[in-house]
Structures are given as structure tokens and as C-alpha cells.
Design a protein around this motif. Structure first.
Motif, short mmCIF file in Angstrom:
data_model
loop_
_atom_site.label_atom_id
_atom_site.label_comp_id
_atom_site.label_asym_id
_atom_site.label_seq_id
_atom_site.Cartn_x
_atom_site.Cartn_y
_atom_site.Cartn_z
N TYR A 142 0.82 -1.22 0.00
CA TYR A 142 0.00 0.00 0.00
C TYR A 142 0.86 1.27 0.00
N GLU A 144 2.51 4.65 -0.93
CA GLU A 144 1.88 5.70 -1.76
C GLU A 144 2.64 5.95 -3.05
N LYS A 146 5.44 4.06 -5.65
CA LYS A 146 6.20 2.85 -5.97
C LYS A 146 6.97 3.09 -7.25
#
Ligand code: C5P
Length: 235
Positions: A142, A144, A146
């Protein structure tokens, strides 16, 4: 009511030599975030395994070895110091025997499970740039931001040789290092446990043709726009 910026988790994954460490260090510095090199943790465990004479293919020996270890990354000027059971191993984990062993110890699911737990503990509060192979896919799915940072094996080989003060005009030497990099990539990409693949929502950046500053600017741009979303209200 005050609004403060969100403190993000930024995952930077990619193969060896794509420039993750220098990019991650700079991005963390610009944002005032903590920088965590997950590869250094696998390297520290590999050093411990080499010193213990453990077989690199024996998960039953390597799992407990990891579980009894204390691996810390201590921020210092010029990069983190790496502490293994309280001893500074920053320089020793860069030796080529350790590089090879790290790639082998990291293939074991029990070792990875322990590493992933530690990495989640370190990064769960945000304000962190974590780089490795499985940060966006396993450690922080998860996250924010990548990033999957790539570069051709030849470009990565030349960077490595230059880093070590060598001569890139020797084509045979470059080809030999590129081959070694390809072999290590292949092992990371095809292993059953957390293979090296871009997360479906990762932004893929190829640093073969982009300069360091351009890569950093691109990531900072993505991070700053996410920091502004849904600011955290403080009363
Ligand atoms: O990034 P670095 O080259 O220091 O990593 C050493 C080795 O640790 C890699 O070859 C890879 O096999 C392993 N590694 C991993 N998962 C990570 C970070 C590193 O499997 N998140």
C-alpha cells in the motif's frame, strides 16, 4: 486547524546496479525522510551465515539464524551504518563473497518472512524511502509511491566498475561483470519467494538514458503530489 503534509512510504525496487541506493538516499534527504536499504539487511545476514559456516541452501539453518539476529541501520553522514548484533559491518557487507551469499540467503521464505516483519516495523509510520526488490509488492503493497528502477546490464556493469575505481574501456571486463549481474538478476527474478517483479501500480523508470538528477526529480515530483493529497488535519 493546521494541515500537515502526509509522510509517505516510498518504495524503490529494481535489479542490482540500477542506481537505487544513491537515488533513494538523495530522495530521502530532500524530503527529510528515513532511508532504509533492505539489501543491507540481507547482506548482514549473509555475512553472519558465512562466518557461521552455514550452508546457503539450508533454510532450516538460515531461518533460525535470522530470527536470532539484530540488524540495525543507523543514520550517519554519507549513508547508514549497518550493525549486526551490535557490531558495525558497513564495509564488510560490500565484499563480493557477501554479495553472492546475500542473493542465496534471500531466496528462503523463512528468512524473507523475518526480514519483511523487521522492514514493516521500521517503515510503518511513514516518512520513509525503502529500497530493495520486494518493497512495493510484499513489504508495503500500500506504499503511496512505488518506483521500479531499471537499467541495462551493460550500463549497470559500467557503473559498478567505475564505482570500484576500475577501467570501463576494457570490453571483456565489462562483459564479464554484465554477465555476473545477469546471473544474479535471473536468480532474483525467477525465485519462488517474492521474485523481483514490478508491482502492477509501480512507475517504471529506466535509468540507462536518464541522468541521476532527472531520476531524482521525477520521483520527488511524484512524492510531492502525493504528500499534498488528503493532508492530515492537526488540531
Ligand atoms: O540491493 P543489494 O544488492 O544490496 O541486495 C543484496 C541481495 O539481497 C540481492 O541480490 C537480493 O538477492 C537480496 N534482496 C532481496 N530483497 C530485497 C533486497 C535485497 O531479495 N528487498
Amino acid at each position: 486547524m493546521l494541515f500537515s503534509m502526509r509522510r509517505l512510504i516510498i518504495a524503490i525496487d529494481g535489479p542490482a546496479g540500477a542506481g537505487k541506493s544513491t537515488v533513494a538516499q538523495r530522495v530521502a534527504q530532500e524530503l527529510g525522510y528515513l532511508n532504509i536499504e533492505s539489501g543491507a539487511m540481507y547482506r548482514a545476514l549473509a555475512l553472519k551465515a558465512l562466518e557461521a559456516g552455514a550452508a546457503m541452501d539450508e533454510e532450516d539453518a538460515l531461518g533460525p539464524l535470522a530470527e536470532q539476529s539484530r540488524i540495525e541501520l543507523a543514520p550517519a553522514p554519507g549513508g547508514n551504518r549497518v550493525l549486526l548484533d551490535g557490531t558495525d559491518v558497513t564495509l564488510r557487507i560490500r565484499e563480493s563473497s557477501v554479495t553472492e551469499a546475500a542473493s542465496r540467503v534471500s531466496a528462503h521464505p523463512r528468512v524473507r518472512a523475518w526480514m519483511v516483519d523487521r522492514q514493516r516495523e521500521m517503515g510503518q509510520d511513514g516518512g520513509v524511502v525503502m529500497e530493495g526488490r520486494d518493497i512495493g509488492t510484499q513489504v508495503f503493497p500500500y506504499a503511496e509511491v512505488k518506483i521500479f528502477l531499471e537499467a541495462s546490464p551493460e550500463v549497470r556493469a559500467e557503473r559498478r566498475i567505475r564505482q570500484e575505481g576500475g577501467d570501463c574501456s576494457n570490453g571483456t571486463a565489462v562483459a564479464a561483470v554484465a554477465e555476473e549481474i545477469r546471473r544474479r538478476d535471473e536468480r532474483d527474478r525467477t525465485r519462488a519467494a517474492s521474485p523481483l517483479v514490478p508491482a502492477p501500480d509501480a512507475v517504471v523508470i529506466d535509468s540507462s538514458t536518464l541522468g541521476f538528477e532527472q531520476v531524482v526529480a521525477r520521483i520527488l515530483g511524484l512524492a510531492r503530489s502525493r504528500e499534498m493529497e488528503f493532508p492530515t488535519a492537526q488540531t
